[in-house]
Write an enzyme that holds these catalytic residues in place. Sequence first.
Site, PDB file in Angstrom:
ATOM      1  N   SER A  11     -61.848 -19.705   6.842  1.00  0.00           N
ATOM      2  CA  SER A  11     -61.375 -19.343   5.499  1.00  0.00           C
ATOM      3  C   SER A  11     -62.428 -19.707   4.457  1.00  0.00           C
ATOM      4  O   SER A  11     -62.849 -20.862   4.335  1.00  0.00           O
ATOM      5  CB  SER A  11     -60.061 -20.084   5.217  1.00  0.00           C
ATOM      6  OG  SER A  11     -59.941 -20.401   3.858  1.00  0.00           O
TER       7      SER A  11
HETATM    8  N1  LIG Z   1     -56.941 -16.592  -3.016  1.00  0.00           N
HETATM    9  C1  LIG Z   1     -56.432 -17.420  -1.944  1.00  0.00           C
HETATM   10  C2  LIG Z   1     -56.607 -16.745  -0.614  1.00  0.00           C
HETATM   11  C3  LIG Z   1     -55.883 -17.480   0.492  1.00  0.00           C
HETATM   12  C4  LIG Z   1     -55.750 -16.659   1.745  1.00  0.00           C
HETATM   13  O1  LIG Z   1     -55.352 -15.486   1.709  1.00  0.00           O
HETATM   14  N2  LIG Z   1     -56.072 -17.291   2.885  1.00  0.00           N
HETATM   15  C5  LIG Z   1     -55.973 -16.614   4.160  1.00  0.00           C
HETATM   16  C6  LIG Z   1     -57.033 -17.133   5.106  1.00  0.00           C
HETATM   17  S1  LIG Z   1     -58.632 -16.693   4.554  1.00  0.00           S
HETATM   18  C7  LIG Z   1     -54.616 -16.943   4.764  1.00  0.00           C
HETATM   19  O2  LIG Z   1     -54.117 -18.024   4.626  1.00  0.00           O
HETATM   20  N3  LIG Z   1     -54.031 -15.976   5.450  1.00  0.00           N
HETATM   21  C8  LIG Z   1     -52.789 -16.137   6.130  1.00  0.00           C
HETATM   22  C9  LIG Z   1     -51.651 -15.425   5.461  1.00  0.00           C
HETATM   23  O3  LIG Z   1     -51.823 -14.922   4.330  1.00  0.00           O
HETATM   24  O4  LIG Z   1     -50.588 -15.356   6.071  1.00  0.00           O
HETATM   25  C10 LIG Z   1     -57.145 -18.783  -1.998  1.00  0.00           C
HETATM   26  O5  LIG Z   1     -58.181 -18.879  -2.665  1.00  0.00           O
HETATM   27  O6  LIG Z   1     -56.655 -19.739  -1.418  1.00  0.00           O
END
Ligand SMILES: N[C@@H](CCC(=O)N[C@@H](CS)C(=O)NCC(=O)O)C(=O)O
Length: 215
Positions: A11
């Site tokens: 991430s």
């Molecule tokens: N804008 C958010 C993005 C967070 C995000 O979408 N993270 C992804 C991993 S890169 C995640 O947790 N995905 C799992 C999901 O959305 O279920 C941040 O800066 O934390």
Amino acid sequence: MAPTLYMIETSTSTRAVLMVAKALGVEITKHYLDITAGEHLTPEFLKLNPQHTVPTLVEEDGKVLWDGHAIVLYLVDKYGKDNFLYPNDSYTRAIIHQMFYFEAEYLFPPLSKITKNMFYGNGKIDPNLLDDMGEAYGILEKLLEGHLWAVGNETTLADFSIISIITTMDMVLPIDSKTFPNIRAWIKRVENLPCYKENIPGLRVYKKVLKKYLK
Ligand SMILES: N[C@@H](CCC(=O)N[C@@H](CS)C(=O)NCC(=O)O)C(=O)O
């Protein structure tokens, strides 16, 4: 006790938080989640963060915060000294926030779609998403014109928010030094900061996954 960061190394927002914590000297307890196994969708984690995203920070007194941008702002406000990484000037702060939105609106969406497709789909990279990335590079190139760091001439939170994602995108769509000299020079500058090492393990993992699909 140190705050706990629920995270995965691939991430980009997680890596931004790790770099900022390192730069500020804030100790973080890392709690790795296996999101491919759905560990971010368990009732326990959803209770902490109904948006089920990493990074998610849990303070020792139980306060919970997610979104990488919100977390780095919190860390610098709570643990930072002398306005380090977040200069005390309203306009400079506004431009840092502007860079956060640029990251969230222009850089994150195409990379996130490509990554999700690698982990959960057929892994094929949609050429339209590569076009979106190229367009975002063109904008970033202009945003970096005439100053050393992402915002002005000192390192700020914006550098870490952008570097973790741009170095990851560079693996998917290489950033050509002739077309994007400002981006390449800025990447070099950030890579020389001691806290940059927090970005490296996640990049390595991402590279391994990507290798499978870029043959
Ligand atoms: N804008 C958010 C993005 C967070 C995000 O979408 N993270 C992804 C991993 S890169 C995640 O947790 N995905 C799992 C999901 O959305 O279920 C941040 O800066 O934390």
